[in-house]
Design an enzyme around this catalytic site. Structure first.
Site, mmCIF file in Angstrom:
data_model
loop_
_atom_site.group_PDB
_atom_site.id
_atom_site.type_symbol
_atom_site.label_atom_id
_atom_site.label_comp_id
_atom_site.label_asym_id
_atom_site.label_seq_id
_atom_site.Cartn_x
_atom_site.Cartn_y
_atom_site.Cartn_z
ATOM 1 C CB CYS A 147 12.920 8.683 8.297
ATOM 2 S SG CYS A 147 13.831 7.701 7.093
ATOM 3 N N GLY B 90 6.973 4.561 8.203
ATOM 4 C CA GLY B 90 6.129 5.737 8.381
ATOM 5 C C GLY B 90 6.353 6.343 9.741
ATOM 6 C CB SER B 91 4.348 8.696 11.664
ATOM 7 O OG SER B 91 3.120 8.002 11.669
ATOM 8 C CB THR B 92 7.133 7.102 16.016
ATOM 9 O OG1 THR B 92 8.454 7.144 15.452
ATOM 10 C CG2 THR B 92 7.191 6.352 17.330
ATOM 11 N N GLY C 17 3.195 3.450 13.541
ATOM 12 C CA GLY C 17 3.952 2.218 13.797
ATOM 13 C C GLY C 17 3.531 1.582 15.114
ATOM 14 C CD GLU D 45 13.642 0.502 8.457
ATOM 15 O OE1 GLU D 45 14.142 1.407 9.155
ATOM 16 O OE2 GLU D 45 14.285 -0.462 8.016
ATOM 17 C CD GLU E 19 10.269 12.323 11.861
ATOM 18 O OE1 GLU E 19 9.153 11.867 12.124
ATOM 19 O OE2 GLU E 19 11.121 11.713 11.197
ATOM 20 C CE LYS F 112 -1.764 2.891 2.886
ATOM 21 N NZ LYS F 112 -1.861 4.166 2.146
HETATM 22 P P1 NAP Z 1 2.292 7.841 8.281
HETATM 23 O O1 NAP Z 1 1.181 8.759 8.462
HETATM 24 O O2 NAP Z 1 2.659 6.935 9.394
HETATM 25 O O3 NAP Z 1 1.976 7.016 6.945
HETATM 26 C C1 NAP Z 1 2.782 5.997 6.459
HETATM 27 C C2 NAP Z 1 1.917 5.016 5.710
HETATM 28 O O4 NAP Z 1 1.014 4.395 6.623
HETATM 29 C C3 NAP Z 1 1.053 5.647 4.636
HETATM 30 O O5 NAP Z 1 0.908 4.743 3.578
HETATM 31 C C4 NAP Z 1 -0.248 5.834 5.379
HETATM 32 O O6 NAP Z 1 -1.354 5.969 4.541
HETATM 33 C C5 NAP Z 1 -0.323 4.562 6.190
HETATM 34 N N1 NAP Z 1 -1.183 4.623 7.356
HETATM 35 C C6 NAP Z 1 -1.737 5.698 7.976
HETATM 36 N N2 NAP Z 1 -2.460 5.319 9.035
HETATM 37 C C7 NAP Z 1 -2.368 3.963 9.108
HETATM 38 C C8 NAP Z 1 -2.885 2.977 9.994
HETATM 39 N N3 NAP Z 1 -3.636 3.294 11.045
HETATM 40 N N4 NAP Z 1 -2.579 1.686 9.770
HETATM 41 C C9 NAP Z 1 -1.793 1.329 8.734
HETATM 42 N N5 NAP Z 1 -1.291 2.211 7.861
HETATM 43 C C10 NAP Z 1 -1.562 3.520 8.046
HETATM 44 O O7 NAP Z 1 3.626 8.570 7.939
HETATM 45 P P2 NAP Z 1 3.816 9.748 6.933
HETATM 46 O O8 NAP Z 1 3.453 11.003 7.638
HETATM 47 O O9 NAP Z 1 3.151 9.423 5.660
HETATM 48 O O10 NAP Z 1 5.382 9.655 6.702
HETATM 49 C C11 NAP Z 1 6.267 10.380 7.435
HETATM 50 C C12 NAP Z 1 6.860 9.556 8.569
HETATM 51 O O11 NAP Z 1 7.494 8.403 8.060
HETATM 52 C C13 NAP Z 1 7.927 10.312 9.314
HETATM 53 O O12 NAP Z 1 7.735 10.153 10.694
HETATM 54 C C14 NAP Z 1 9.213 9.650 8.887
HETATM 55 O O13 NAP Z 1 10.261 9.733 9.779
HETATM 56 C C15 NAP Z 1 8.772 8.264 8.640
HETATM 57 N N6 NAP Z 1 9.662 7.606 7.683
HETATM 58 C C16 NAP Z 1 10.553 6.691 8.163
HETATM 59 C C17 NAP Z 1 11.433 6.045 7.312
HETATM 60 C C18 NAP Z 1 12.402 5.027 7.831
HETATM 61 O O14 NAP Z 1 12.990 4.329 7.032
HETATM 62 N N7 NAP Z 1 12.615 4.911 9.108
HETATM 63 C C19 NAP Z 1 11.410 6.335 5.945
HETATM 64 C C20 NAP Z 1 10.494 7.279 5.481
HETATM 65 C C21 NAP Z 1 9.621 7.902 6.369
HETATM 66 P P3 NAP Z 1 -1.774 7.468 4.078
HETATM 67 O O15 NAP Z 1 -0.694 7.969 3.214
HETATM 68 O O16 NAP Z 1 -3.006 7.267 3.344
HETATM 69 O O17 NAP Z 1 -1.956 8.261 5.342
#
Ligand code: NAP
Ligand code: MG
Length: 504
Positions: free
Chosen positions: A317, A261-263, A266, A283, A414, A209
Site C-alpha cells: 500500500c 484494504g482498498s479505499t 473502506g 488503512e 493505485e 477475517k
Molecule cells: P479489498 O478488496 O478492499 O479487500 C480487503 C479485505 O476486505 C479482504 O479481506 C476482503 O475480502 C475484504 N472485503 C471485500 N469486500 C468487503 C466488504 N464489502 N466489506 C468488508 N470486507 C470486504 O482490498 P485488496 O484488493 O484485497 O487489497 C489491496 C488494497 O489494500 C490496496 O488498495 C492496498 O493499498 C490496500 N492495503 C492497505 C494497507 C495499509 O496499511 N494502508 C495495507 C495493505 C493493503 P476478500 O479477500 O474475500 O475480497
C-alpha cells in the site's frame, strides 16, 4: 520445482542461461535454483472456522479453494463463513471478553501474547514457506521481513499490556470490547499480527477475517493461538469473501472495526456503520511519491527505488509507485534503474534467489495489465525488465513508465503491482506540489545528501510515513497510517494503542 521459461511479458530477449556475457549486468552467470523445501510443511486439505477455541464446520456448508498463484495448484479448501458463522464468532468473542479477557490483569494478558510471539519464532520457517506458497511472495521476503516483523509485533505489544496506564498518562483508559478485523492479501500474517497484537494487549477480544486468496497463515496462527492456550473465544478466525467481511463489520455487537484494504471497500464500510457506536480505523490505498534530488547518493537511491516498488511485486500500500526525480538526474537514474532491473530474478517464490515472485491472483494480474495498457494508450513509454515468465501462474515483470504526466491514469491510480511511473521536478516546492497532488497520503520517500532538505520536505509532504534515504522500512514501535483517502488511525507505537482503547 523448476519452471519452464518460455512465455514472455517484456520486450527484450531472454537472458542466456549459464553463458558468460561480458559487461551484461546480472547475466554474467546464473545462480542454480535454491528452493526452500516445503516437505516438512503440513497444510491440511480442509480447514474449518476457528470459533470459541474449536475448529467448526461452517454453517454455510461451503468451502472455497486457496491456490498457489505461482503454480495455480490448489493448496487447501477453506471454510466460507456466512453471517450466521460470523454471529457465532462474535458471540464467542463477547463471552470471552466478559468472562476472561476484560477481567484479566495486563501482566497476565502479556504472558499469552508473549507465548504467541515465541511460537511464531519457533515456527517461522514453516510459516514463511506457507506464506510464499499461498500468496506468491519471495521466500527471502516472507522469511526475512514478514515473519520477524510479525513476531516483533506480538513481542512489542506484550510489553505494553501491563503498562497502558503509562501510555496515556493522567487519563483513564478502558478496553473497547469485541474487535472485528478485516485484512488484505499482501502481508497476510503480518497484517494479522498488526491487528491482533494491539487488540489483545489493550484487553479486547477479536474476530479476524483474512483475505480470500491468502487465508492459510491466519489459520496456522489460529493453531498457534490454540496451542498457546488462550481462553476460548479470545481470538476467532473466520475465513470467507467480501460478504463475510461485510457481515463482520456491520454486526451490532462488534465495538471496533479495523480494516486494511482498498479505499473503495473502506468507504463502503464507513458508510455501512455510520451513526453506530462502533469505533473505526482504516488503512487504505496509497500512491506514494519517492522523491530523488540531484544531490542524492544515486546508486543507493536506485536500490531504494527498486525496493520501493518491486518489493513484494509492488503489492504494498505504501509502495513508492510515483518516482519524482530532479530533472538533471532523470536520464542517469533511468539508465541505472534499467541496469539494476536487468539483475532482478523473477520466478518460484520458494527459490531463495528469487527477487520478484508471483502476482497474488488472476484478478490482480488483470488489473495491473489494464492499467499498464492505459499507460501505453496515453502515450507513455514503457520499459519492462527482461525476465523470463514462467508458464504457469500469474506474473508481471518489473516495469516503469517515462513520459507520463500528472494527469495520466498510471500517475494517479493505485496499480498495486510492480509498475513505477517516473515524473520530474525542478525545485523542492514543485516536488512537494506534485507529491501532494493525489487523493492518497500514506507514505513518501526523500533522497538527498542534505538532512535539512529531508526535514523541510517532511514538514510539507502530506503523508503518514516519510522515509529519508530509505524506503519500506517498518518497525512495531513506529506508528503507521494515512491521511486523506489512505485512511485514519495508526497501527504500531503508542499511537496505535489508542485505536483499541477508550481514553478519557
Ligand atoms: P479489498 O478488496 O478492499 O479487500 C480487503 C479485505 O476486505 C479482504 O479481506 C476482503 O475480502 C475484504 N472485503 C471485500 N469486500 C468487503 C466488504 N464489502 N466489506 C468488508 N470486507 C470486504 O482490498 P485488496 O484488493 O484485497 O487489497 C489491496 C488494497 O489494500 C490496496 O488498495 C492496498 O493499498 C490496500 N492495503 C492497505 C494497507 C495499509 O496499511 N494502508 C495495507 C495493505 C493493503 P476478500 O479477500 O474475500 O475480497
Ligand atoms: Mg492463495
Amino acid at each position: 520445482m523448476a519452471h519452464t521459461m518460455t512465455k514472455r511479458e517484456g520486450e527484450a530477449a531472454p537472458p542466456s542461461r549459464g553463458a558468460i556475457v561480458a559487461l551484461d549486468f546480472g547475466k554474467a552467470w546464473d545462480y542454480a535454483a535454491a528452493p526452500e523445501s516445503p516437505d516438512h510443511v503440513s497444510i491440511d486439505p480442509k480447514y474449518g472456522l476457528f470459533i470459541g477455541g474449536r475448529w467448526v464446520t461452517p454453517r454455510s456448508g461451503r468451502f472455497f479453494p486457496t491456490i498457489n498463484p505461482s503454480t495455480e495448484e490448489v493448496l487447501a479448501e477453506v471454510a466460507d463463513a456466512n453471517a450466521q458463522d460470523v454471529d457465532d464468532a462474535v458471540r464467542a468473542a463477547r463471552e470471552a471478553y466478559d468472562k476472561y479477557w476484560s477481567r484479566m490483569r495486563g501482566a497476565d494478558r502479556a504472558k499469552y501474547i508473549f507465548r504467541i510471539a515465541r511460537a511464531i519464532q519457533e515456527k517461522a520457517r514453516e510459516l514463511a514457506i506457507v506464506e510464499s506458497m499461498d500468496g506468491g511472495k519471495p521466500i527471502k521476503e516472507s522469511r526475512d521481513i514478514d515473519l520477524p516483523l510479525a513476531a516483533a509485533h506480538f513481542f512489542y505489544h506484550a510489553g505494553w499490556a501491563d503498562k497502558l496506564d503509562y501510555a496515556f498518562h493522567g487519563r483513564r483508559i478502558r478496553s473497547l470490547g469485541v474487535a472485528g478485523q478485516i485484512i488484505p492479501w499482501n502481508f497476510p500474517l503480518l497484517m494479522a499480527a498488526w491487528k491482533i497484537a494491539p487488540a489483545l494487549a489493550c484487553g479486547n477480544t477479536v474476530v479476524l477475517k483474512p483475505a480470500e486468496t491468502t487465508p492459510l497463515t491466519a489459520l496456522l496462527l489460529a493453531k498457534i493461538i490454540e496451542e498457546a492456550e488462550l481462553p476460548p473465544g479470545v481470538v476467532n478466525i473466520v475465513t470467507g469473501g467480501g460478504e463475510t467481511g461485510a457481515a463482520l463489520a456491520i454486526h451490532p455487537d462488534v465495538n471496533k472495526v479495523a480494516f486494511t484494504g482498498s479505499t473503495s471497500v473502506g468507504k463502503r464500510i464507513q458508510r455501512a456503520i455510520a451513526g453506530t457506536h462502533k469505533r473505526l480505523s482504516l488503512e487504505l490505498g496509497g500512491k506514494a511519491a519517492n522523491i530523488v534530488f540531484a544531490d542524492a547518493p544515486i546508486d543507493q537511491a536506485v536500490d531504494g527505488i527498486v525496493n520501493g516498488i518491486y518489493f513484494n511485486q509492488g503489492h504494498v500500500c505504501c509502495a513508492g509507485s510515483r518516482l519524482l526525480v530532479e530533472e538533471s538526474v532523470h536520464d542517469v537514474i533511468v539508465k541505472k534503474l534499467r541496469d539494476r532491473m536487468a539483475t532482478l530474478r523473477m520466478g518460484s517464490p520458494l527459490d531463495k534467489n528469487t527477487d520478484v515472485g508471483a502476482i497474488n491472483s488472476k484478478a490482480q494480474l488483470a488489473r495491473i495489465r489494464e492499467l499498464v495498457a492505459a499507460g501505453e494508450e496515453e502515450g507513455c513509454e514503457r520499459y519492462s525488465a527482461p525476465c523470463p515468465v514462467p508458464e504457469k501462474g500469474y506474473w508481471f515483470p518489473p516495469t516503469f513508465f517515462t513520459g507520463a504526466s500528472m494527469s495520466s491514469r498510471i500517475a494517479r491510480e493505485e496499480i498495486f503491482g510492480p509498475v513505477l511511473t517516473i515524473l520530474t521536478f525542478r525545485t523542492p516546492d514543485e516536488a512537494v506540489e506534485k507529491a501532494n497532488n493525489t487523493s492518497y497520503g500514506l507514505s513518501a520517500g526523500v533522497w538527498t545528501d542534505k538532512g535539512a532538505k529531508i526535514f523541510y520536505m517532511a514538514t510539507k509532504l502530506k503523508a503518514g510515513v516519510i522515509w529519508g534515504n530509505t524506503f519500506n522500512k517498518f518497525d512495531p514501535t513506529s506508528p503507521f497510517g494515512g491521511y486523506k483517502e489512505s485512511g485514519f488511525g495508526r497501527e504500531g507505537g503508542r499511537q496505535g494503542l489508542a485505536a483499541y482503547l477508550g481514553v478519557e
